[in-house]
Design an enzyme around this catalytic site. Structure first.
Site, short mmCIF file in Angstrom:
data_model
loop_
_atom_site.label_atom_id
_atom_site.label_comp_id
_atom_site.label_asym_id
_atom_site.label_seq_id
_atom_site.Cartn_x
_atom_site.Cartn_y
_atom_site.Cartn_z
N GLY A 46 9.71 -2.02 4.78
CA GLY A 46 9.99 -1.98 3.54
C GLY A 46 9.60 -0.72 2.78
O GLY A 46 8.60 -0.01 3.56
N GLN A 51 6.15 5.22 -3.06
CA GLN A 51 5.45 5.47 -1.89
C GLN A 51 6.00 7.11 -1.33
O GLN A 51 5.48 7.54 -0.37
CB GLN A 51 5.87 4.59 -0.62
CG GLN A 51 5.03 3.38 -0.99
CD GLN A 51 5.08 2.21 0.02
OE1 GLN A 51 6.16 1.69 -0.06
NE2 GLN A 51 4.16 2.29 0.91
N CYS A 94 0.66 -1.57 5.12
CA CYS A 94 1.14 -0.71 4.29
C CYS A 94 1.14 0.60 4.56
O CYS A 94 0.22 1.03 5.14
CB CYS A 94 0.37 -0.78 2.80
SG CYS A 94 1.14 0.25 1.59
N LEU A 95 2.40 1.25 4.56
CA LEU A 95 2.61 2.68 5.08
C LEU A 95 1.78 3.44 4.24
O LEU A 95 1.51 4.82 4.72
CB LEU A 95 4.03 2.90 4.98
CG LEU A 95 5.00 2.44 5.74
CD1 LEU A 95 6.46 2.90 5.62
CD2 LEU A 95 4.81 2.76 7.31
N HIS A 136 5.51 -7.82 -1.72
CA HIS A 136 4.70 -6.80 -1.39
C HIS A 136 5.19 -5.40 -2.12
O HIS A 136 4.51 -4.54 -2.80
CB HIS A 136 4.66 -6.38 0.00
CG HIS A 136 3.86 -5.09 0.57
ND1 HIS A 136 2.57 -5.22 1.35
CD2 HIS A 136 4.08 -3.78 0.43
CE1 HIS A 136 2.38 -4.03 1.58
NE2 HIS A 136 3.15 -3.21 1.09
N GLU A 137 6.60 -5.20 -2.08
CA GLU A 137 7.22 -4.06 -2.62
C GLU A 137 7.14 -4.05 -4.20
O GLU A 137 6.85 -3.12 -4.96
CB GLU A 137 8.72 -3.76 -2.14
CG GLU A 137 8.78 -3.89 -0.52
CD GLU A 137 7.94 -2.90 0.08
OE1 GLU A 137 7.68 -1.81 -0.54
OE2 GLU A 137 7.60 -3.06 1.12
N HIS A 140 3.97 -2.96 -5.37
CA HIS A 140 3.82 -1.62 -5.57
C HIS A 140 4.61 -1.07 -6.92
O HIS A 140 4.16 -0.23 -7.43
CB HIS A 140 4.80 -0.81 -4.53
CG HIS A 140 4.17 -0.60 -3.07
ND1 HIS A 140 2.87 0.20 -2.88
CD2 HIS A 140 4.51 -1.04 -1.77
CE1 HIS A 140 2.38 0.09 -1.77
NE2 HIS A 140 3.26 -0.52 -1.30
O1 GNR Z 1 6.10 -1.80 7.06
C1 GNR Z 1 5.62 -2.80 6.46
N1 GNR Z 1 5.12 -3.87 6.84
C2 GNR Z 1 4.63 -4.94 6.32
C3 GNR Z 1 4.06 -6.15 7.10
C4 GNR Z 1 3.97 -7.20 6.14
C5 GNR Z 1 3.90 -7.15 4.99
C6 GNR Z 1 4.56 -6.15 4.34
C7 GNR Z 1 4.75 -5.03 4.75
S1 GNR Z 1 5.74 -3.62 3.96
C8 GNR Z 1 5.35 -2.57 5.16
C9 GNR Z 1 5.90 -1.25 4.67
C10 GNR Z 1 5.26 -0.78 3.21
O2 GNR Z 1 3.91 -0.32 2.83
N2 GNR Z 1 5.95 -0.93 2.22
O3 GNR Z 1 5.43 -0.93 0.94
NI NI Z 2 3.32 -1.02 1.08
#
Ligand code: GNR
Ligand code: NI
Length: 172
Positions: A46, A51, A94-95, A136-137, A140
């Site tokens: 995601g 980001q 998270c990236l 999670h998104e 953000h």
């Molecule tokens: O690539 C991603 N993997 C992930 C794994 C577990 C829970 C959430 C994520 S999101 C993350 C990419 C990212 O940072 N999205 O904001």
């Molecule tokens: Ni993230």
């Protein structure tokens, strides 16, 4: 289309509350296309627009495993309208916090309202990785990172590590 550089901790832009997309959807198409390209390149499941440095409420997700059968999902102005009492724990990454993982407990299932690229209102019920990822998104979009859900000890430890690495001008 282009791959854009990722915004990495401790960049203060990660703490911004992103602005609603509003009605000007046309301008969003280029952004979405860059987000998808950046997400697939990373690779990530995601991505939130902030980001790549754009404080708009735009999210891309693809939870499919097969890179030859991509299933991109695009969420404009997403909101959780219902969440289950049942929780589940997932080892999140998270990236914007490369190579760091931690267990986060969130509702197992959520209903999410959003608009698509045709400005149509949509609602989906998500479970599994999609449910975890969309929460999670949406975090953000509100300036919240998954490390905010960890113990203060863990959060402080990773924050300091990334602050130190940034000061030295290297990766954490
Ligand atoms: O690539 C991603 N993997 C992930 C794994 C577990 C829970 C959430 C994520 S999101 C993350 C990419 C990212 O940072 N999205 O904001
Ligand atoms: Ni993230």
């Amino acid at each position: 289309m282009s791959i854009r550089p990722l915004v990495i901790l401790p960049d203060s832009r990660l703490r911004l509350v992103s602005e609603p997309v509003g009605v000007v959807i046309t301008e969003i198409r280029g952004l979405v296309s860059d987000m998808l390209e950046t997400m697939y390149d990373a690779p990530g499941v995601g991505l939130a627009a902030i980001q790549i440095g754009v404080p708009k409420r735009v999210v891309t997700i693809d939870t499919s495993k097969d890179e030859n059968a991509r299933q991109p999902q695009i969420f404009l102005d997403p909101e959780v309208v219902w969440s289950s009492e049942e929780k589940r724990v997932y080892d999140e990454g998270c990236l914007s916090i490369p190579e760091y993982y931690g267990e986060v407990e969130r509702p197992e299932r959520v209903r999410v309202r959003f608009r698509d690229l045709d400005d149509k209102e949509q609602e989906i019920e998500a479970d599994g990785l999609l449910a975890t990822c969309i929460q999670h998104e949406i975090d953000h979009l509100n300036g919240i990172l998954f490390i905010d859900h960890l113990s203060k000890l863990k959060r402080d430890r990773v924050t300091k590590k990334f602050a130190k690495a940034a000061k030295r001008g290297e990766a954490a």
